[in-house]
Design a protein around this motif. Structure first.
Motif, PDB file in Angstrom:
ATOM      1  N   ILE A   1      22.317  30.849  -4.825  1.00 34.21           N
ATOM      2  CA  ILE A   1      22.288  32.257  -4.889  1.00 34.21           C
ATOM      3  C   ILE A   1      21.207  32.964  -5.682  1.00 34.21           C
ATOM      4  O   ILE A   1      20.190  33.860  -5.256  1.00 34.21           O
ATOM      5  N   SER A   2      21.111  32.168  -7.005  1.00 34.77           N
ATOM      6  CA  SER A   2      19.926  32.769  -7.846  1.00 34.77           C
ATOM      7  C   SER A   2      18.712  32.466  -7.349  1.00 34.77           C
ATOM      8  O   SER A   2      17.698  33.248  -7.125  1.00 34.77           O
ATOM      9  N   VAL A   3      18.527  31.287  -6.605  1.00 35.68           N
ATOM     10  CA  VAL A   3      17.011  30.901  -6.168  1.00 35.68           C
ATOM     11  C   VAL A   3      16.829  31.844  -4.933  1.00 35.68           C
ATOM     12  O   VAL A   3      15.828  32.393  -4.806  1.00 35.68           O
ATOM     13  N   ARG A   4      17.876  31.983  -4.154  1.00 39.20           N
ATOM     14  CA  ARG A   4      17.371  32.795  -2.996  1.00 39.20           C
ATOM     15  C   ARG A   4      17.196  34.168  -3.256  1.00 39.20           C
ATOM     16  O   ARG A   4      16.255  34.828  -2.867  1.00 39.20           O
ATOM     17  N   ARG A   5      17.928  34.731  -4.440  1.00 39.83           N
ATOM     18  CA  ARG A   5      17.711  36.140  -4.907  1.00 39.83           C
ATOM     19  C   ARG A   5      16.350  36.105  -5.306  1.00 39.83           C
ATOM     20  O   ARG A   5      15.631  37.319  -4.949  1.00 39.83           O
ATOM     21  N   TYR A   6      15.952  35.419  -6.167  1.00 38.90           N
ATOM     22  CA  TYR A   6      14.595  35.495  -6.835  1.00 38.90           C
ATOM     23  C   TYR A   6      13.456  35.521  -5.614  1.00 38.90           C
ATOM     24  O   TYR A   6      12.808  36.448  -5.700  1.00 38.90           O
ATOM     25  N   TRP A   7      13.642  34.780  -4.774  1.00 38.89           N
ATOM     26  CA  TRP A   7      12.484  34.594  -3.760  1.00 38.89           C
ATOM     27  C   TRP A   7      12.596  35.990  -2.738  1.00 38.89           C
ATOM     28  O   TRP A   7      11.760  36.454  -2.273  1.00 38.89           O
TER      29      TRP A   7
END
Length: 159
Positions: free
Chosen positions: A18-24
């Motif tokens: 979720i965090s990686v997706r949210r960042y990008w």
């Protein structure tokens, strides 16, 4: 009993994904996706590797829980081995995301700020490299100008 080991692993992997997706998504919404991917391609590649490594425990848990037999195997993977592979993938995911957890915030506002910080950092680095290149170029031209023979100037004065 070993299947309960998957719960904290899958929870951690869910938060990482979720965090990686949210960042990008934030980088893309700000309109800097091409700029960040061009200037820091290893950032995108490292996040993709970490995301793939974070997805493997989900596959291992499904294989273990549903007793799926993989091709060219006579029996399903032993639960202990599947759990060990999941833990190893989580450790590799943490290793791939080394020193990037401050970039992966827990909320949208923090993630958006991290995306802006990344773009600003990349622009500062580019400006510093440009200033250093211009400084080297100006030093070379100053040295070339000072290395010219001054004898012609002296001759003009004497005449």
């Amino acid at each position: 009993m070993i299947s309960y080991l998957y719960l904290p692993i899958l929870t951690f992997c869910t938060f990482v994904l979720i965090s990686v997706r949210r960042y990008w998504v934030c980088v893309d919404r700000l309109g800097y996706m091409k700029e960040v991917s061009k200037r820091a391609p290893s950032l995108l590649q490292r996040d993709l590797i970490a995301a793939v490594l974070a997805m493997v425990p989900f596959a291992m848990a499904a294989i273990d829980w549903f007793g799926i037999t993989l091709p060219r195997q006579s029996a399903p993977i032993p639960p202990d081995f599947a759990a060990l592979l999941s833990v190893c993938c989580v450790c590799a995911c943490i290793g791939a995301l080394n020193d990037t957890f401050e970039r992966l915030a827990g909320n949208w506002a923090g993630t958006r700020e991290s995306a802006l910080r990344t773009v600003a950092s990349l622009r500062i680095i580019d400006q510093a490299e440009l200033a250093a290149a211009l400084n080297v170029f100006s030093n070379r031209s100053a040295k070339a100008a000072s290395a010219e023979p001054t004898s012609s100037i002296g001759r003009e004065v004497k005449k």
